[in-house]
Design an enzyme around this catalytic site. Structure first.
Site, PDB file in Angstrom:
ATOM      1  N   PHE A 264       0.853  -1.194   0.000  1.00  0.00           N
ATOM      2  CA  PHE A 264       0.000   0.000   0.000  1.00  0.00           C
ATOM      3  C   PHE A 264       0.880   1.231   0.000  1.00  0.00           C
ATOM      4  O   PHE A 264       1.724   1.399   0.877  1.00  0.00           O
ATOM      5  CB  PHE A 264      -0.956   0.026   1.199  1.00  0.00           C
TER       6      PHE A 264
ATOM      7  N   ASP B 165       9.161   2.611   1.747  1.00  0.00           N
ATOM      8  CA  ASP B 165       7.987   3.362   2.182  1.00  0.00           C
ATOM      9  C   ASP B 165       7.829   3.143   3.682  1.00  0.00           C
ATOM     10  O   ASP B 165       7.341   2.108   4.127  1.00  0.00           O
ATOM     11  CB  ASP B 165       6.756   2.868   1.412  1.00  0.00           C
TER      12      ASP B 165
ATOM     13  N   LYS C  60       2.403   9.584   8.209  1.00  0.00           N
ATOM     14  CA  LYS C  60       1.620   9.224   9.397  1.00  0.00           C
ATOM     15  C   LYS C  60       2.136   9.763  10.744  1.00  0.00           C
ATOM     16  O   LYS C  60       1.656  10.775  11.227  1.00  0.00           O
ATOM     17  CB  LYS C  60       1.454   7.708   9.443  1.00  0.00           C
TER      18      LYS C  60
HETATM   19  C1  LIG Z   1      -1.051   5.139   4.935  1.00  0.00           C
HETATM   20  C2  LIG Z   1       0.042   4.785   4.014  1.00  0.00           C
HETATM   21  C3  LIG Z   1       0.284   5.521   2.829  1.00  0.00           C
HETATM   22  C4  LIG Z   1      -0.620   6.642   2.390  1.00  0.00           C
HETATM   23  O1  LIG Z   1      -0.560   7.740   3.225  1.00  0.00           O
HETATM   24  P1  LIG Z   1      -1.638   8.934   3.049  1.00  0.00           P
HETATM   25  O2  LIG Z   1      -1.147   9.967   4.028  1.00  0.00           O
HETATM   26  O3  LIG Z   1      -2.973   8.378   3.374  1.00  0.00           O
HETATM   27  O4  LIG Z   1      -1.537   9.401   1.647  1.00  0.00           O
HETATM   28  C5  LIG Z   1       1.371   5.168   2.065  1.00  0.00           C
HETATM   29  N1  LIG Z   1       2.165   4.145   2.402  1.00  0.00           N
HETATM   30  C6  LIG Z   1       1.974   3.415   3.518  1.00  0.00           C
HETATM   31  C7  LIG Z   1       2.912   2.297   3.854  1.00  0.00           C
HETATM   32  C8  LIG Z   1       0.896   3.694   4.352  1.00  0.00           C
HETATM   33  O5  LIG Z   1       0.672   2.942   5.438  1.00  0.00           O
END
Ligand SMILES: *Cc1c(COP(=O)(O)O)cnc(C)c1O
Length: 397
Positions: free
Chosen positions: A136, A221, A250
């Site tokens: 994700f 990420d 986050k």
């Molecule tokens: C939540 C998340 C995203 C997306 O972040 P947003 O601030 O909602 O755009 C991207 N990568 C990972 C691993 C995430 O957990």
């Protein structure tokens, strides 16, 4: 509260399935609803409120900065942005930072940076980015394309060209996927939304070696795993490697919207004036708040040590539930306070039962209960969650 919820359903686009509650106030790990009911929060804004709700250091930083200066353009130098970048660089592999406003945006920037770097250093035709199934990376078009889960793509095609997918935790698949077009590999060090999947001990080390020997970039990420969530400031530290780029969001701002891309000097050099930008990115209000959050996380390593200790405490207790309910609990896994409990059935019913008993937990990948409490959580709060789960599972089995 009922009226508010009706208006929520009337005026907002219907993109979320929400629980029937409106929160008025939060303190530490507790949220207080409009109707007075209290909830123990083990979601924490999905790994956002690392210091809990309304931590005094976060509140004071926000208040003071709001009185001093809220926003100026990146046409000018911004003091808290500089200080936050310096702190991130001093505590990571990276040499430079770019600030944006969310995780998806951070990944967009990382994708752009990797493509630009590859064109300059590897060749005109090097643009392909390899990502993993079950990943994700966010909801903007390129981040969505990087997210190799069909359910998120449906209806939004055509997607962005130049992405290729491999199974996570499969080093041979990666070796086979690299072609003369490859410019980077983008992975989560632990797959969050994909069900809290932790790779084998040597996987990321092997990925690093392959990237280095083929001259391609390793982008991690860390939007969910970063800022202490796994018991280290960044999850890559657990695996004995250094990436070329990481993305953060986050937990970075302790609740305010902020994202960041961190990279080495050599890679960062591919961004020059005019190549990338963000109006709000790293503005005084959010960077001052993020600075207070990060300083608190780093203070004497207390929170990072506690995160590892409490994570193990929590996982041990959850493993006892697995022993007691082997028909329902399939697997317990996690690192620090990023914990998943895989079930043999969809978890919606259990999440709902917890909600009704005043406990907020989250479900990911359909059948994985996910726990991402604030790093300031206590043993007593963990005990309450485990006891409630025990009772709910007991009634189900
Ligand atoms: C939540 C998340 C995203 C997306 O972040 P947003 O601030 O909602 O755009 C991207 N990568 C990972 C691993 C995430 O957990």
């Amino acid at each position: 509260m009922k009226r508010l919820i009706e208006e929520s359903q009337q005026y907002l686009m219907n993109t979320y399935s929400r629980f029937p509650v409106v929160f008025r106030k939060g303190r530490g790990c507790v949220l207080y609803a409009e109707d007075g009911k209290e909830y123990l929060d083990f979601v924490a804004g999905i790994a956002v409120n690392v210091l809990g709700h309304c931590h005094p250091r976060v509140v004071v930083a926000l208040q003071k900065q709001a009185q001093r200066l809220i926003h100026v353009s990146n046409l000018y130098h911004i003091e808290p942005q500089i200080r936050l970048a310096k702190l991130l660089v001093q505590n990571s592999f990276a040499d430079r930072v770019f600030f944006c406003n969310s995780g998806a945006e951070a990944n967009e920037a990382a994708i752009k940076l990797a493509r630009k770097y590859a064109k300059e250093h590897l060749g005109e035709n090097r643009y392909e980015i390899i990502t993993a199934y079950n990943s994700f990376h966010g909801r903007t078009l390129a981040a969505l394309t990087a997210t190799a889960q069909e359910k998120f793509h449906k209806g939004f095609e055509p997607l962005v060209p130049g992405f290729k997918y491999i199974p996570y935790n499969d080093i041979e698949a990666l070796e086979k996927a690299i072609t003369p077009k490859t410019c980077a590999v983008l992975l989560e060090p632990i797959q969050g939304e994909g069900g809290v999947r932790i790779p084998d001990k040597d996987y990321l080390k092997n990925v690093r070696e392959i990237c280095t020997s083929s001259g391609i970039l390793l982008i991690l990420d860390e939007v969910q795993t970063g800022m202490g969530r796994t018991g280290k400031l960044f999850a890559y530290e657990h695996f004995g490697i250094e990436p070329d780029i990481i993305t953060l969001a986050k937990g970075l701002g302790g609740g305010v919207p902020i994202g960041a891309v961190l990279a080495t000097e050599k890679v960062s050099a591919s961004f020059t004036p005019g190549t990338h930008a963000s109006t709000f990115g790293g503005n005084p209000l959010v960077t001052q708040t993020a600075l207070a959050t990060m300083e608190t996380i780093l203070e004497d390593n207390i929170l990072l040590n506690e995160c590892r200790r409490l994570g193990n405490y929590f996982i041990n207790k959850l493993n006892k539930l697995k022993e007691a309910f082997p028909d329902i609990v399939v697997d317990v896994r996690g690192m620090g306070l990023m914990i998943g409990v895989e079930l043999s059935r969809p978890c919606a019913q259990i999440v709902k039962a917890c909600f009704e008993r005043g406990i907020l937990i989250n479900c990911t990948a359909e059948n994985v209960l996910r726990f991402t409490p604030p790093l300031i959580v206590t043993e007593q709060e963990i005990d309450r969650v485990v006891e409630t789960l025990e009772d709910i599972l007991g009634r189900l089995s």
